[in-house]
Design a protein around this motif. Structure first.
Motif, short mmCIF file in Angstrom:
data_model
loop_
_atom_site.label_atom_id
_atom_site.label_comp_id
_atom_site.label_asym_id
_atom_site.label_seq_id
_atom_site.Cartn_x
_atom_site.Cartn_y
_atom_site.Cartn_z
N GLU A 43 0.99 -1.29 -0.04
CA GLU A 43 0.02 0.01 -0.03
C GLU A 43 0.92 1.29 -0.15
O GLU A 43 0.45 2.25 -0.55
N TYR A 44 1.87 1.21 0.77
CA TYR A 44 3.10 2.48 0.68
C TYR A 44 4.42 1.85 0.67
O TYR A 44 5.04 2.88 0.43
N LYS A 47 6.88 2.88 -2.27
CA LYS A 47 6.78 4.54 -2.58
C LYS A 47 8.10 5.16 -2.41
O LYS A 47 8.59 4.87 -1.22
N PHE A 50 9.31 6.53 0.93
CA PHE A 50 9.79 5.40 2.04
C PHE A 50 10.95 4.50 1.65
O PHE A 50 11.51 4.13 2.34
N TRP A 84 5.52 8.60 -9.54
CA TRP A 84 4.40 9.15 -9.30
C TRP A 84 4.64 10.43 -8.63
O TRP A 84 5.52 10.84 -7.90
N GLN A 86 3.03 11.91 -6.01
CA GLN A 86 2.95 11.91 -4.78
C GLN A 86 3.94 11.26 -3.98
O GLN A 86 4.63 10.30 -4.72
N ASN A 87 3.95 11.47 -2.80
CA ASN A 87 5.17 10.89 -1.93
C ASN A 87 6.39 10.73 -2.75
O ASN A 87 7.27 10.04 -2.28
N ASN A 127 2.56 6.02 -12.47
CA ASN A 127 1.06 6.19 -11.74
C ASN A 127 0.46 7.55 -11.93
O ASN A 127 0.96 8.56 -11.80
N GLU A 128 -0.72 7.81 -12.27
CA GLU A 128 -1.27 8.92 -12.33
C GLU A 128 -0.76 10.23 -12.98
O GLU A 128 -0.65 11.22 -12.47
N GLN A 203 -7.43 1.79 -11.81
CA GLN A 203 -7.47 1.71 -10.49
C GLN A 203 -8.85 1.29 -10.13
O GLN A 203 -9.00 0.73 -9.11
N HIS A 205 -11.13 3.12 -8.24
CA HIS A 205 -11.74 3.53 -7.26
C HIS A 205 -13.08 4.16 -7.52
O HIS A 205 -13.11 5.29 -7.84
N TRP A 273 -8.70 -2.60 -3.07
CA TRP A 273 -7.60 -1.63 -2.35
C TRP A 273 -8.07 -1.66 -0.84
O TRP A 273 -8.52 -0.57 -0.40
N TRP A 281 -8.72 3.70 2.91
CA TRP A 281 -8.31 4.92 2.82
C TRP A 281 -9.48 6.07 2.50
O TRP A 281 -9.19 7.34 2.67
O1 G3I Z 1 3.44 4.62 8.25
C1 G3I Z 1 3.80 6.21 8.47
C2 G3I Z 1 4.11 6.61 9.94
O2 G3I Z 1 5.29 6.08 10.47
C3 G3I Z 1 4.38 7.98 9.93
O3 G3I Z 1 4.43 8.56 10.99
C4 G3I Z 1 3.03 8.72 9.12
C5 G3I Z 1 3.03 10.30 9.04
O4 G3I Z 1 4.24 10.57 8.18
O5 G3I Z 1 3.07 8.29 7.74
C6 G3I Z 1 2.61 6.76 7.58
O6 G3I Z 1 2.57 6.50 6.39
C7 G3I Z 1 1.45 6.72 5.80
C8 G3I Z 1 1.07 5.69 4.79
O7 G3I Z 1 0.04 5.89 4.24
C9 G3I Z 1 0.85 4.50 6.03
O8 G3I Z 1 -0.62 4.73 6.63
C10 G3I Z 1 1.78 7.92 4.60
O9 G3I Z 1 1.90 8.95 5.63
C11 G3I Z 1 0.61 8.25 3.92
O10 G3I Z 1 0.65 9.08 2.96
C12 G3I Z 1 0.28 7.08 3.26
O11 G3I Z 1 -1.05 7.20 2.41
C13 G3I Z 1 -1.28 6.09 1.26
C14 G3I Z 1 -1.30 7.10 0.06
O12 G3I Z 1 -1.69 6.38 -1.12
C15 G3I Z 1 -0.30 7.97 -0.20
O13 G3I Z 1 0.96 6.88 -0.27
C16 G3I Z 1 -2.59 5.47 1.53
O14 G3I Z 1 -1.99 4.50 2.57
C17 G3I Z 1 -2.66 4.46 0.37
O15 G3I Z 1 -3.87 3.82 0.60
C18 G3I Z 1 -3.02 5.41 -0.85
O16 G3I Z 1 -3.12 4.76 -2.06
C19 G3I Z 1 -3.16 5.34 -3.29
C20 G3I Z 1 -2.37 4.29 -4.31
O17 G3I Z 1 -1.09 4.47 -3.79
C21 G3I Z 1 -2.59 5.17 -5.66
N1 G3I Z 1 -3.94 5.36 -6.04
C22 G3I Z 1 -4.73 5.95 -4.84
C23 G3I Z 1 -4.66 5.15 -3.81
C24 G3I Z 1 -5.61 6.01 -2.69
O18 G3I Z 1 -5.15 7.45 -2.58
#
Ligand code: G3I
Length: 315
Positions: A43-44, A47, A50, A84, A86-87, A127-128, A203, A205, A273, A281
């Motif tokens: 899921e992350y 990326k 990370f 991507w 993002q991230n 991605n995107e 995707q 969604h 997802w 999410w």
């Molecule tokens: O695990 C860290 C934690 O240690 C830290 O303290 C905290 C604050 O920074 O972040 C935590 O990580 C978060 C991670 O999710 C785990 O929860 C990230 O900040 C957060 O950005 C991340 O969000 C993910 C998001 O993509 C952005 O990467 C979501 O889980 C995930 O469901 C979402 O998935 C995306 C697909 O990749 C692309 N398509 C859309 C989909 C939904 O947005």
């Protein structure tokens, strides 16, 4: 019988889901992931921010955990995602020099894809990349390299793992409009240049009662490229307040989407997802929606789960 086994009995490669250190720490989720699904998307933890938060410093702890878990449980992995908007860490976002960004992209992809060479079935390489109106989304990659970042990423991934299936992944391809038109044009152009691209990830969604009915026709259109197509991030969100009528509608919609993949030869599989509505999410990101998945917040199977089984179980 598991969703994955039933999907394979229908000649597909998998029924998949996401996994990461959060769900691996949750026995209810891990149990369902193990028994029902065969293909996993981190899921992350794969990326960019990370893996390479600062230049040259790679952290594979979490992604290794996910890949090792999959291997131990005889599961397959979809790598997500290499390029991507993002991230992306600030040190990448700040790059303005073409040669430098090219090197940085090739090094990142070479290191990440190379590490899991032979252990990842497919990669969401880019991605995107599109805005809703079909223009290219603003990102450091597009700002500095224009569209060239796309073939660059695919070539780098192919070099690092010639056997991985390389995908472009996108959302909102589920209905007609400039975004899917732009995707079709881009695929055509990449194919004409023999860029090593093997699949399109849509995707999906989805929003219940809004963007579901057009999915079959759109999936067919993507499949007309002759590339593999996969539904890569399926969830179907319901407008709050959730009630039985909306859950019954959601069941029909999951049936329709599952059937859409079954009926298209080069649709290789469907990935959700998320497992439980509790971990999705959606509610935290789109608070006016809820309950997008097949298991409820107490990890009980919803009627939508039974709908999918009904479609997959049918001879
Ligand atoms: O695990 C860290 C934690 O240690 C830290 O303290 C905290 C604050 O920074 O972040 C935590 O990580 C978060 C991670 O999710 C785990 O929860 C990230 O900040 C957060 O950005 C991340 O969000 C993910 C998001 O993509 C952005 O990467 C979501 O889980 C995930 O469901 C979402 O998935 C995306 C697909 O990749 C692309 N398509 C859309 C989909 C939904 O947005």
């Amino acid at each position: 019988e598991s969703l994955n086994a039933m999907m394979k009995a229908k000649g597909k490669l998998y029924f998949g889901n996401i996994v990461d250190t959060n769900t691996l720490a949750e026995p209810n989720a891990t149990e369902i992931l193990k028994t029902e699904f065969g293909m996993f998307t981190p899921e992350y933890s794969m990326k960019w921010n990370f893996i390479q938060a600062s230049q040259g410093k790679f952290t594979f702890d979490n992604s290794d955990k996910v890949v090792d878990w999959a291997r131990k449980n005889d599961k397959q992995i979809r790598g997500h995602t290499l390029v991507w908007h993002q991230n992306i860490p600030d040190w990448v976002d700040a790059i303005t020099d073409k040669a430098n960004l090219t090197k940085v992209i090739e090094n990142h992809i070479g290191k990440v894809v190379g590490r899991y060479r032979g252990r990842v079935y497919a990669w969401d390489v880019v991605n995107e990349v599109f805005n809703e109106n079909g223009t290219f989304r603003n990102s450091v990659f597009h700002r500095v390299l224009g569209q060239d970042f796309i073939p660059l990423a695919f070539e780098a991934a192919h070099k690092a793992d010639p056997n991985a299936r390389l995908y472009i992944n996108e959302y909102n391809l589920d209905f007609p409009g400039p975004k899917i038109d732009a995707m079709m044009n881009l695929i055509q152009s990449l194919q004409s240049k023999n860029v090593p691209i093997h699949g399109i990830g849509t995707q999906s969604h989805l929003t219940s009662n809004k963007t579901v009915d057009t999915v079959p026709a759109q999936l067919k259109r993507l499949a007309s490229t002759k590339l593999d197509v996969a539904i890569t991030e399926l969830d179907i969100r319901l407008k709050r307040p959730v009630d039985d009528a909306k859950l019954a509608k959601q069941k029909q919609e999951y049936e329709l989407v599952t059937r859409a993949c079954l009926e298209i030869n080069n649709c290789v599989g469907v990935s959700m997802w998320g497992v439980s509505d509790k971990d999705s999410w959606i509610p935290s990101t789109l608070p006016e929606f809820d309950a997008p998945l097949l298991w409820n917040k107490k990890f009980e199977r919803k009627v939508a789960y039974k709908g999918v089984v009904g479609v997959l179980g049918n001879p």
